[in-house]
Design an enzyme around this catalytic site. Structure first.
Site, PDB file in Angstrom:
ATOM      1  N   LEU A  22      46.058  18.803  37.221  1.00  0.00           N
ATOM      2  CA  LEU A  22      45.463  17.514  36.868  1.00  0.00           C
ATOM      3  C   LEU A  22      44.345  17.631  35.837  1.00  0.00           C
ATOM      4  O   LEU A  22      43.654  16.660  35.552  1.00  0.00           O
ATOM      5  CB  LEU A  22      44.952  16.807  38.133  1.00  0.00           C
ATOM      6  CG  LEU A  22      46.033  16.527  39.180  1.00  0.00           C
ATOM      7  CD1 LEU A  22      45.429  15.864  40.412  1.00  0.00           C
ATOM      8  CD2 LEU A  22      47.160  15.686  38.610  1.00  0.00           C
ATOM      9  N   ALA A  23      44.184  18.812  35.255  1.00  0.00           N
ATOM     10  CA  ALA A  23      43.156  19.000  34.226  1.00  0.00           C
ATOM     11  C   ALA A  23      43.649  18.440  32.897  1.00  0.00           C
ATOM     12  O   ALA A  23      44.827  18.532  32.568  1.00  0.00           O
ATOM     13  CB  ALA A  23      42.826  20.481  34.080  1.00  0.00           C
ATOM     14  N   ASP A  65      44.035  44.441  36.148  1.00  0.00           N
ATOM     15  CA  ASP A  65      45.319  44.944  35.665  1.00  0.00           C
ATOM     16  C   ASP A  65      45.151  46.210  34.835  1.00  0.00           C
ATOM     17  O   ASP A  65      45.912  47.168  34.989  1.00  0.00           O
ATOM     18  CB  ASP A  65      46.014  43.872  34.824  1.00  0.00           C
ATOM     19  CG  ASP A  65      47.344  44.356  34.279  1.00  0.00           C
ATOM     20  OD1 ASP A  65      48.193  44.785  35.090  1.00  0.00           O
ATOM     21  OD2 ASP A  65      47.528  44.320  33.049  1.00  0.00           O
TER      22      ASP A  65
END
EC number: 4.6.1.17
Length: 166
Positions: A78-79, A129
């Protein structure tokens, strides 16, 4: 059903929707977020000595953070896609890990807290990572909004620090 005035992402029927910001004025807005990656002193020294097997870990994490800030609307349903005017990312080695600080700015109708938090999270994930071959027990922690300025709700500054995980 009564309107959900306290939850702008809910309409009068209680359904999730994207907030309409068309009538809101564009004003300068800024958000600062931070987070930490806890690891061993050996891993920190490896990065400080530019000896990590995958290359310049800090540069790659900064670029990942900037890219993530620009693409927050693709991550957060919803941004709004926000036209960013500035993204700065600092990654500081500490004795037991790395601190990431992201500052995001815009002149627009809605704030950039989510963009700053997304930037921090992407930097932490990238650090993890790139360093996991040396320490799979790393912990990402303390992702939080530090400060936000601009907009109708005004200024927010964090006054307390959440406890570290045990």
């Amino acid at each position: 059903m009564a309107p959900h005035r306290d939850f702008p992402h809910l309409n009068d029927a209680g359904e999730v929707h994207m907030v309409d910001v068309a009538a809101k004025p564009s004003t300068p807005r800024r958000a600062v977020a931070e987070g930490r990656l806890v690891t061993t002193p050996e891993v920190v020294n490896l990065v400080r000595q530019h000896a990590a097997p995958k290359g310049d870990v800090l540069a790659v994490a900064r670029v990942a953070a900037i890219q993530a800030a620009k693409r927050t609307a693709e991550w957060i349903p919803l941004a709004h896609p926000v036209p960013l005017t500035h993204v700065a990312v600092e990654i500081s080695p500490e004795p037991d890990g790395f601190r990431v600080l992201a500052t995001v700015e815009t002149v627009w109708a809605t704030g950039v807290e989510m963009e700053a938090l997304t930037a921090v999270t992407a930097a932490l994930l990238t650090l993890y990572d790139m360093l996991k071959a040396r320490d799979r027990g790393m912990v990402m922690t303390g992702v939080q909004l530090v400060e936000k300025t601009g907009g109708r709700s005004g200024t927010y500054r964090r006054t307390e620090t959440p406890p570290e995980p045990e």
